[in-house]
Design an enzyme around this catalytic site. Structure first.
Site, PDB file in Angstrom:
ATOM      1  N   ASP A 163       0.877  -1.171   0.000  1.00 49.38           N
ATOM      2  CA  ASP A 163       0.000   0.000   0.000  1.00 49.38           C
ATOM      3  C   ASP A 163       0.918   1.226   0.000  1.00 49.38           C
ATOM      4  O   ASP A 163       2.114   1.137   0.318  1.00 49.38           O
ATOM      5  CB  ASP A 163      -0.950   0.000   1.206  1.00 49.38           C
ATOM      6  CG  ASP A 163      -2.146   0.936   0.969  1.00 49.38           C
ATOM      7  OD1 ASP A 163      -2.073   1.793   0.058  1.00 49.38           O
ATOM      8  OD2 ASP A 163      -3.152   0.821   1.700  1.00 49.38           O
TER       9      ASP A 163
HETATM   10  C1  BGC Z   1      -4.920   3.405   0.088  1.00 48.79           C
HETATM   11  C2  BGC Z   1      -5.049   2.429  -1.066  1.00 48.79           C
HETATM   12  C3  BGC Z   1      -4.850   3.145  -2.358  1.00 48.79           C
HETATM   13  C4  BGC Z   1      -3.496   3.829  -2.330  1.00 48.79           C
HETATM   14  C5  BGC Z   1      -3.178   4.576  -3.606  1.00 48.79           C
HETATM   15  C6  BGC Z   1      -3.649   4.218   0.021  1.00 48.79           C
HETATM   16  O1  BGC Z   1      -3.660   5.230   0.952  1.00 48.79           O
HETATM   17  O2  BGC Z   1      -4.954   2.710   1.307  1.00 48.79           O
HETATM   18  O3  BGC Z   1      -6.295   1.798  -1.033  1.00 48.79           O
HETATM   19  O4  BGC Z   1      -4.964   2.253  -3.428  1.00 48.79           O
HETATM   20  O5  BGC Z   1      -3.480   4.764  -1.266  1.00 48.79           O
HETATM   21  O6  BGC Z   1      -3.971   5.698  -3.736  1.00 48.79           O
END
Ligand code: BGC
Length: 796
Positions: free
Chosen positions: A241
């Site tokens: 993530d």
């Molecule tokens: C989120 C993800 C997301 C990623 C990219 C993170 O903060 O938890 O779900 O895909 O950011 O935007």
């Protein structure tokens, strides 16, 4: 349960022939930007463009530039209903079509991988990101999420299944350790991931921010390698993530292939240094690189099917999807559907004019257009007169009256009465008083729930509840329409309103969907994918959410959502699986056929539309039991579902296939899923608390892998098919001729002794089994069990 046809086996491009320098390899394992992977042009390794997800694209302004983190500058894309709504459709085919449309938009914009779906379990109603997840139930999450994975990948766009794993809260999300016992971890929190990985083969998985049992996910070898790859056979890449990696080298070692976003080479240097210094075996890096190259070739190999996005067609699909997601919670005296031919309808609530249609955070889509409920109600009203009053101010939305003129006073907070608020409420009450029916839009403001933080209560804003009270006092014919990502408490006021519609966050076409349901052009068929409790305190995770000092203990074990409400006989406002229709359905003729020992079950029944309109019913199949389980079992668990659309008076057979393994629990001692032998009840219901039919099936248990020993209790010995008779025979032999039944004949003593290990009993004076015989008995049992394949012993 009934599955769609499995996706065609994807042809993996030939393994890459790599002649990469160490620095190039290190660079490949981190992003080149916020939403793009690293390319190595000289070796023909393309860059992969990623985009959020999951209910539409968060497109960078300039197509294909790798994106940016700005949440508010995305270019337009279709905003489909977020998972919280889509889950209520219980319609995997629909999720598949929605994902196909998202994939078409992705291809058209040069996006190769969509960051989603999210299949985390709604452990607590407070989780700020519940709007991005499907359900409190792992099977429903797996069916909906799996359909999305197939829908994306069959169209050539990769899915990134997220957030792996046990990411069930936003509080301290980047550090907290989810402390979960093995059984709930496997049965609840990993289950949807497992089903999807095994069946739908996502091309990538996103490792979450949190840790599990003290180990950060991005460094968690057990979850990233032992379980995900070795047990489940995952062959894609694991990406982090965004910002979840703390130790890049440890992450690579644990099985994390790609750090996102890139760090401008900073952590690549750490990898190079670790290999050069002997801290990291280069073969670990090579493995990640091979996977990444395969991933890059696979995701970029599909030629976009078309460059033009069929914007109108996708908007219509978004509306069709939204129609399926709406849940009719209550409809006393058939207040709904509204009859356009008669009367005057008051539409009250700023949310009717300024709808909330998605949640806040990384999943935010800039819609291609937006239908408001108010406009759509006007458009579809037929002969009915539709008037509007804002009634309250939504935080972040300027206070304007019916005509759109600024109301007096400054924009207030959600819970503060100001002059503006009072004027709007007065206007709404006056309108309600002269109308035949009131449709009152209530719900949460964008600031009430979002990625990044949890809610601290589940109540509607006070100002809205006060308005409801006043409106109801002048006109009892009120239909409340809710707009919310996470559940809101309905208990304090629902008895006073005859009709209640759960409208969730419905995406850009939700306004039209709501209007069509309210006017009866669409018969609602959504069912709750999560329980609406009477009180927040009733929620099974309540006392251990969101944890403290960096740890959250999942104290409720497997008793999550309806499993926990049911086990504690807790009354709820609306149970899991509940949802009404404008028609009624009768169930009959339940049959459960077993396809031979160890095979699947075919559950079939007939559903009849007994009401006055065509409609769709979602039939839910639960199991409970077995009667004498060795573990604590929830009273019932969802095992399958199917939906059926019926004309008035029509009957159809509904068939749901269940795998025998669906009845298993996860045995911590045996380290595997295990089906216990015994009698199970198979139930068919219109909700988890509206069970219409049930049947019993006798299921043979799995062979136990446990061995009896001196540490096994007397009860375990006696329950064993070989050990039991052997031990009973020893007891009988040890009693002198003509003596009474002895200690084992006394029911209290028998229970007293039952829990004592045999080696302790063997030390008792005059024990019928002396200590020196225990090992011999255990060996006899092992040999006999080995020889005859003994069945389903109850462990030791
Ligand atoms: C989120 C993800 C997301 C990623 C990219 C993170 O903060 O938890 O779900 O895909 O950011 O935007």
């Amino acid at each position: 349960m009934t599955h769609q046809t499995p996706p065609p086996a994807t042809q993996d491009p030939a393994p890459p022939q790599l002649t990469l320098a160490l620095a190039e390899k290190a660079a490949l394992t981190s992003g080149a930007g916020d939403f793009v992977t690293t390319a190595v042009a000289s070796c023909g390794i393309p860059a992969v463009a990623l985009s959020d997800g999951p209910h539409g694209l968060r497109l960078p302004k300039e197509s294909g530039d790798g994106g940016q983190l700005d949440l508010h500058s995305a270019a337009p894309a279709t905003c489909f209903p977020p998972a919280t709504a889509l889950g209520s459709s219980w319609d995997p085919q629909l999720a598949h079509r929605v994902a196909g449309a998202i994939a078409a938009e992705a291809s058209a914009h040069g996006i190769h991988v969509v960051l989603g779906p999210g299949v985390n379990i709604k452990r607590s109603p407070l989780c700020g990101r519940n709007f991005e997840y499907f359900s409190e139930d792992p099977l429903l999450s797996a069916e909906m999420g799996g359909a999305m994975v197939r829908g994306l990948q069959e169209a050539g766009v990769g899915a990134a299944l997220k957030h792996y794993a046990a990411n069930n809260q936003e509080t301290d999300r980047m550090r907290v350790s989810a402390d979960v016992d093995e059984r709930p971890l496997r049965e609840i929190y990993l289950r949807a991931f497992e089903r999807i990985v095994r069946r739908d083969r996502p091309w990538s998985v996103m490792a979450s921010y949190n840790g599990v049992n003290g180990v950060p996910l991005t460094e968690n070898t057990r979850l990233l390698t032992d379980i995900l790859r070795t047990e489940w056979g995952f062959e894609g890449i694991v990406m982090s993530d965004w910002g979840a990696v703390r130790d890049r080298v440890a992450a690579l070692r644990a099985g994390l292939d790609l750090q996102m976003p890139g760090t401008d080479g900073r952590t690549d240097h750490q990898v190079v240094a670790a290999v050069a210094g002997g801290d990291l075996d280069e073969s670990v890096l090579d493995t990640a690189v091979e996977r990444l190259v395969r991933f890059a070739r696979r995701t970029t190999s599909v030629v976009p099917p078309h460059r033009e996005v069929p914007v109108d067609e996708h908007h219509r699909l978004a509306r069709e999807a939204a129609e399926r997601c709406i849940v009719l919670l209550k409809n006393d005296s058939e207040l709904l559907p509204l009859d356009p031919a008669t009367g005057r309808v008051a539409v009250i609530g700023e949310l009717a004019r300024t709808p909330r249609y998605q949640g806040a955070g990384s999943s935010q889509v800039t819609p291609t257009c937006l239908d408001t409920p108010l406009d759509c109600l006007h458009r579809l009203s037929g002969g009915a007169r539709v008037d509007f009053a804002a009634g309250y101010v939504l935080p972040g939305v300027a206070a304007t009256d019916t005509a759109g003129k600024a109301a007096p006073g400054p924009a207030p907070d959600a819970n503060t009465d100001t002059d503006a608020e009072a004027a709007l409420a007065d206007e709404a009450v006056r309108l309600a008083a002269v109308s035949d029916t009131v449709v009152l839009f209530l719900g949460l403001a964008a600031q009430d729930e979002s990625e990044g933080f949890d809610r601290d209560h589940i109540d509607l804003p006070d100002v809205q509840l006060r308005l409801l009270e006043r409106v109801r006092a002048v006109n009892p014919r009120v239909c409340v329409v809710l707009s919310n990502g996470g559940v809101v408490r309905t208990a304090p006021w629902q008895a006073a309103v005859p009709a209640l519609v759960e409208g969730w966050l419905l995406g850009q076409a939700g306004g039209g969907a709501l209007a069509r349901v309210l006017f009866g052009m669409v018969n609602p068929s959504g069912k709750l994918a999560e329980t609406i409790p009477l009180r927040l305190e009733d929620s099974p995770s309540h006392l251990s959410f969101p944890g403290e000092e960096g740890r959250v203990r999942y104290g409720e074990g497997v008793f999550v959502g309806y499993r926990g409400y049911d086990a504690r006989h807790c009354e709820v406002a609306y149970p899991f699986g509940h949802g009404l229709s404008y028609t009624t359905f009768a169930y009959s003729g339940l049959r459960v056929a077993q396809d031979g020992e160890g095979g699947a079950f075919t559950v079939s029944l007939t559903v009849t539309n007994t009401g006055g309109r065509a409609g769709r019913e979602v039939v839910q199949i639960y199991s409970s039991g077995p009667t004498a389980s060795v573990v604590a079992r929830p009273p019932r668990e969802l095992r399958g579902f199917a939906s059926v659309s019926l004309a008035c008076g029509e009957s159809r057979e509904v068939v749901v296939e269940l795998a025998r393994d669906d009845l298993a629990y996860y045995s911590e001692r045996e380290g595997r899923r295990r089906v216990e032998g015994g009698v199970y009840r198979i139930e068919a219901g219109s909700s988890s608390r509206d069970i219409r039919l049930s049947a019993e099936v006798s299921v043979p248990g799995d062979l136990s892998r446990l061995r009896l020993s001196g540490r096994s209790t007397l009860a375990e010995w006696l329950a064993h098919p070989v050990g039991g008779p052997l031990l009973s025979e020893r007891f009988a032999r040890a009693r002198p001729q003509g003596a009474g039944p002895g200690a084992m004949g006394d029911p209290v003593m028998r229970r007293f002794l039952a829990g004592i290990p045999l080696d302790v009993i063997s030390e008792f004076p005059q024990s019928p089994v002396p200590p020196e015989d225990v090992a011999e008995l255990a060996a006899l049992v092992a040999a006999a069990a080995h020889g005859q394949g003994g069945r389903d012993q109850e462990g030791e």
